[in-house]
Each structure stands twice: as C-alpha cells, then as structure tokens.
Design an enzyme around this catalytic site. Sequence first.
Site, mmCIF file in Angstrom:
data_model
loop_
_atom_site.group_PDB
_atom_site.id
_atom_site.type_symbol
_atom_site.label_atom_id
_atom_site.label_comp_id
_atom_site.label_asym_id
_atom_site.label_seq_id
_atom_site.Cartn_x
_atom_site.Cartn_y
_atom_site.Cartn_z
ATOM 1 N N LYS A 88 30.180 47.590 46.315
ATOM 2 C CA LYS A 88 31.000 47.102 45.186
ATOM 3 C C LYS A 88 30.770 48.058 44.024
ATOM 4 O O LYS A 88 29.722 48.683 43.930
ATOM 5 C CB LYS A 88 30.544 45.696 44.779
ATOM 6 C CG LYS A 88 31.572 44.945 43.966
ATOM 7 C CD LYS A 88 32.530 44.183 44.877
ATOM 8 C CE LYS A 88 33.689 43.575 44.127
ATOM 9 N NZ LYS A 88 34.495 42.724 45.033
ATOM 10 N N ASP A 130 39.651 44.659 42.540
ATOM 11 C CA ASP A 130 39.005 43.368 42.250
ATOM 12 C C ASP A 130 39.518 43.005 40.849
ATOM 13 O O ASP A 130 40.580 43.507 40.448
ATOM 14 C CB ASP A 130 37.473 43.489 42.306
ATOM 15 C CG ASP A 130 36.766 42.131 42.336
ATOM 16 O OD1 ASP A 130 36.736 41.494 43.397
ATOM 17 O OD2 ASP A 130 36.260 41.673 41.279
HETATM 18 P P1 NDP Z 1 42.852 39.695 38.710
HETATM 19 O O1 NDP Z 1 42.318 40.645 37.720
HETATM 20 O O2 NDP Z 1 44.147 39.965 39.353
HETATM 21 O O3 NDP Z 1 42.932 38.222 38.075
HETATM 22 C C1 NDP Z 1 41.808 37.622 37.573
HETATM 23 C C2 NDP Z 1 42.190 36.266 37.012
HETATM 24 O O4 NDP Z 1 41.011 35.522 36.706
HETATM 25 C C3 NDP Z 1 42.972 36.373 35.704
HETATM 26 O O5 NDP Z 1 43.813 35.264 35.575
HETATM 27 C C4 NDP Z 1 41.848 36.335 34.674
HETATM 28 O O6 NDP Z 1 42.242 35.894 33.400
HETATM 29 C C5 NDP Z 1 40.909 35.331 35.283
HETATM 30 N N1 NDP Z 1 39.532 35.610 34.858
HETATM 31 C C6 NDP Z 1 38.836 36.750 35.055
HETATM 32 N N2 NDP Z 1 37.627 36.669 34.487
HETATM 33 C C7 NDP Z 1 37.572 35.445 33.920
HETATM 34 C C8 NDP Z 1 36.582 34.768 33.176
HETATM 35 N N3 NDP Z 1 35.412 35.342 32.912
HETATM 36 N N4 NDP Z 1 36.853 33.507 32.760
HETATM 37 C C9 NDP Z 1 38.050 32.925 33.014
HETATM 38 N N5 NDP Z 1 39.034 33.527 33.705
HETATM 39 C C10 NDP Z 1 38.792 34.769 34.155
HETATM 40 O O7 NDP Z 1 41.694 39.555 39.827
HETATM 41 P P2 NDP Z 1 41.789 38.998 41.315
HETATM 42 O O8 NDP Z 1 42.806 37.920 41.405
HETATM 43 O O9 NDP Z 1 41.866 40.160 42.211
HETATM 44 O O10 NDP Z 1 40.332 38.367 41.498
HETATM 45 C C11 NDP Z 1 40.043 37.003 41.244
HETATM 46 C C12 NDP Z 1 38.768 36.611 41.976
HETATM 47 O O11 NDP Z 1 38.952 36.809 43.398
HETATM 48 C C13 NDP Z 1 37.521 37.413 41.624
HETATM 49 O O12 NDP Z 1 36.393 36.577 41.714
HETATM 50 C C14 NDP Z 1 37.450 38.465 42.735
HETATM 51 O O13 NDP Z 1 36.142 38.947 42.918
HETATM 52 C C15 NDP Z 1 37.917 37.636 43.910
HETATM 53 N N6 NDP Z 1 38.438 38.367 45.060
HETATM 54 C C16 NDP Z 1 39.467 39.269 44.943
HETATM 55 C C17 NDP Z 1 39.955 39.904 46.060
HETATM 56 C C18 NDP Z 1 41.122 40.831 45.987
HETATM 57 O O14 NDP Z 1 41.558 41.298 47.035
HETATM 58 N N7 NDP Z 1 41.685 41.112 44.828
HETATM 59 C C19 NDP Z 1 39.365 39.696 47.380
HETATM 60 C C20 NDP Z 1 38.327 38.686 47.414
HETATM 61 C C21 NDP Z 1 37.898 38.079 46.287
HETATM 62 P P3 NDP Z 1 42.433 36.971 32.195
HETATM 63 O O15 NDP Z 1 43.689 37.702 32.537
HETATM 64 O O16 NDP Z 1 42.498 36.160 30.957
HETATM 65 O O17 NDP Z 1 41.222 37.863 32.258
HETATM 66 O O1 2IT Z 2 35.757 40.785 46.949
HETATM 67 C C1 2IT Z 2 36.481 41.377 47.779
HETATM 68 O O2 2IT Z 2 36.376 41.158 48.987
HETATM 69 C C2 2IT Z 2 37.477 42.323 47.269
HETATM 70 N N1 2IT Z 2 37.608 42.476 46.063
HETATM 71 C C3 2IT Z 2 38.310 43.129 48.235
HETATM 72 C C4 2IT Z 2 37.540 44.303 48.752
HETATM 73 C C5 2IT Z 2 38.321 45.271 49.583
HETATM 74 O O3 2IT Z 2 37.709 46.291 49.942
HETATM 75 O O4 2IT Z 2 39.490 45.048 49.891
#
Ligand code: NDP
Ligand code: 2IT
Length: 446
Positions: free
Chosen positions: A126, A166
């Site tokens: 990561k 992420d």
């Molecule tokens: P994005 O940046 O696309 O969206 C993040 C969302 O979460 C936004 O709505 C953001 O709001 C909100 N957010 C972020 N930080 C905070 C905080 N501290 N408090 C409240 N709201 C918060 O990210 P993703 O959708 O990609 O990721 C969301 C979660 O999913 C994370 O935990 C990530 O690690 C996990 N994840 C993502 C994967 C992927 O493929 N993208 C895969 C597996 C897990 P704001 O815009 O106001 O910051």
């Molecule tokens: O938390 C996760 O699994 C991710 N943000 C996706 C990682 C990836 O390599 O697609």
Amino acid sequence: MTKEIDAFMKKVIARNSGEKEFHQAVREVVESVTPFIEKHPKYKNAKILERMVEPERVIMFRVPWLDDKGEIQINRGFRIQMNSAIGPYKGGLRFHPSVNLGILKFLAFEQVFKNSLTTLAMGGGKGGSDFDPKGKSDQEVMKFCQSFMTELFRHIGPDTDVPAGDIGVGGREIGFLYGQYKRLRNEFTGVLTGKSLNWGGSLIRPEATGYGCVYFVQEMLKTRKMSFAGKVCVVSGSGNVAQYTVEKLNQLGAKVVTLSDSDGYIYDKKGIDDKKLEFVMHLKNVKRGRIKECADEFGCEYVAGQRPWKVACDVAFPSATQNEINEADAKVLVKGGCIAIGEGANMPTTPEGVRVFQKAKILYAPGKAANAGGVSTSGLEMSQNSMRLGWSREEVDKKLHGIMVSIHENCVKYGKEQDKYINYVNGANIAGFVKVADAMLDQGLV
Ligand code: NDP
Ligand code: 2IT
C-alpha cells in the site's frame, strides 16, 4: 490464549510505537490465527506471524511540487512493500491529508490477507501521500502525481509492485501517474491498475469493489435463505466504492436510502434510484462537489456533521473510511433491525463495534473479504495486460462473481463455529494466513 496474544501485541506495539491503526489491524489477525497456530506448530516454530508483521520494505520520500501560485509545496510519499510470498506487491495508493505511516501499514497488512483470499497470485502493499486533492486544480494534481512518480518509479514494476487507486486516487490520478512512469522508463507495461480502457484498463475495474461487496453479502444472505429484494440499505461514502455498491443494489431490487461524505449524509426515503445515482456520479467524479447538493436536487434530508448509522436498515455498507462505525453506532444499527454488514471500506468498524455485531449473531463481512473484488479485478487487469488481450464486460464480471463466491466459501470453511454461526473475521484471517504462511515456509528464511 489471551496471554500469548497480549505478549505478541506488546512486542508489536513497542516496535511500532504510535501506529494505532496498525496495532488494531494486527491484533484482529493475531486473535484469529493464534489458536490455529497453536494447533499447527510448523507455523509457530518458523515464527511466521512474527515475520508477517514486519514489512519487507518501507519507502518514504519527499514530494516537492509547484502550486498554481508558483509556491513550493512539500508532501510526504510512502510505499509499504509488506509481503511478496505469493506474488508481486499489490495494493492501492491513498492521497488524503490524514495519511501517515501507521495508516498505510494497517492497509498494507490487511492487503496481504485480502490478496491471498482472491485466489490470484498477488502479494500485499500500500502507499500514498498526505497530499489533499480537494480544492486543487487538475494541473496541480498532475504536477503532484508527476513528482510522486519521479521517486516511486524506481521501486515498482509489473513483476515487482503494482499500485492502484484508493481514497483520493481515481482514474484521473492513475492517468497522470502512468504517463510519468512511461516517460521515465520508456516502457508501456501493466505497472498500475485502474487504467482507462483505451490504454490498458479492464472493463468492470471501476465497478469491481462495490459490485464485489454486494456479491459477497448476497452469499451471506443466502446462508439464511434471504435475498436483496426489497431490503433497505444504508451506504456511507459517495466515492468509487459507494457509487457502484448503489448501482448493484438497485439492480438486485434493494432500496438505498443514504450516501455521505466527510461533511454529512443525505437520507432519501424514496431511495437513490439510477437517475439520482447518475447525478451523484457527475457531482462527485466530474464537478467534485459536496453530497449536500443532492438534498436540493432530490428534495431529501441532509444531516450535517454525522454518519448515517441512525437510519434504520436491513443491510449497511460502510464504504468511506476506517473506524467510521464505533460501538455505539453498532448498537444503534442492530437495534434498528440491521441483519448484515458488508464492509466496502477497509477496517470501517472498531473492534468494539465488531464485537457488538458478532454478539448479536448478525451477518458481518470484514473488509478484507467483502471488498476484495477491487483488487481481484486489478489482478484480472494484470492478466489481460500480460496477454495483451481484453476480456468482455460479461467475462470479467463472471470471473469477479466467481471469486467473491469462492472467498465466501473459504470464510465458511475456516470460520464456522460450533453453533453454526459463521465468524467471517476468523474465516478470512485464517484462510488468508494459510496460503501466505505455506508459501513462506516453502521459500525458506524470507
Ligand atoms: P474515494 O476517494 O472515491 O471516496 C471516498 C469517500 O469516503 C468520499 O465520499 C469521502 O468523502 C469519504 N471519506 C474519506 N475519508 C473520510 C473521512 N475521514 N471521514 C468521512 N468520510 C470520508 O475512495 P474509495 O471509494 O475508493 O474508497 C473508500 C473506501 O473503500 C476506503 O476505505 C478504501 O480503502 C476502500 N477500498 C477501496 C477500493 C477501491 O478499489 N477503490 C478497494 C477496496 C477498498 P470526502 O469526499 O468528503 O472526502
Ligand atoms: O484496498 C484495496 O484493496 C484497494 N484499494 C484496491 C487495490 C488494488 O490494487 O486494486
């Protein structure tokens, strides 16, 4: 067993002081696998768990860049190369002001187990930066990404370490990062995933985490002879994961009533249908606005400064960030009739919250199992890049679905308790552990 676990944790805390999220993620795994290791001394004698909590390599670097006013800005970049026993390091990059070493180590540590569960050959890593993309121009984001990659490029490669997105890193950022990598290396390779379709990306990768999470919960519901039809769902976040969770839930006949961002949440009793979701996607991915703007557009409620857990629901999908559900929130959810939790985010529930869910015997899917669809489809993107071929939407979706079903089966295999309750935390941790541990044993003192 508590004595062994406490002794192990004491050492981890002393060696990694102040990294509280890392301690939290490690403790959860140690609690699950210690009884298993006691029964299988080969892992104990080889000190596999002691080795797993030590990253293979940590890279920290300066990221200087010039903002639009011509002022110099300095951020900190990181890449944690946690474990490469079963494949090249693989895991996302997070750009958020809260990013620090402890948060990225927790994410890299969980990634090792998650990637092991996917059935694909990927190690765990990561990275990211304390850079805040919010309020920055496209040009500033590009300059930052170019500077970040100017150091990172020497540490990664398609057979070494393959980053992805992420929080704060989506298609735009992956494009800028890829462009700079290519200039520096003069190579067009699958060094990042989450690429755009016309230069090496995979169909379904944007959808994969959300879709996969819903597929996983669908399997959990089946164990109790239930389906999504008519279920009221609460989703937090409004980014990549949240958006495609809503899309899939709508397809399956569920009703999603909330979305949130770091400022508050919207509550739409009538449900966030596909047309409203389209508005959310444009607002978040193009306009980069706030979720509050949906309230006027949909004529629904907006609650500032809070998370959506007070809204009564059948299923909850925390899809924003770590520790967004605490013990009190978990109690409110259970009291409101919630029967299942699918963690789209990584470690969104505190340990006390998890205990509430498990004590109530509701279906609880930890992030490392439920959100593994994202990295799984990244693995499928890597396969397509290696073959220089692209699969159809249906092919990738079918493979993703198959992987989520198999992760669920593996959790059941290792997590079923005497009273038949499936402890998905133990299941995911033990199943993830065995594959990596056996590979480490095979490879000698690594
Ligand atoms: P994005 O940046 O696309 O969206 C993040 C969302 O979460 C936004 O709505 C953001 O709001 C909100 N957010 C972020 N930080 C905070 C905080 N501290 N408090 C409240 N709201 C918060 O990210 P993703 O959708 O990609 O990721 C969301 C979660 O999913 C994370 O935990 C990530 O690690 C996990 N994840 C993502 C994967 C992927 O493929 N993208 C895969 C597996 C897990 P704001 O815009 O106001 O910051
Ligand atoms: O938390 C996760 O699994 C991710 N943000 C996706 C990682 C990836 O390599 O697609």
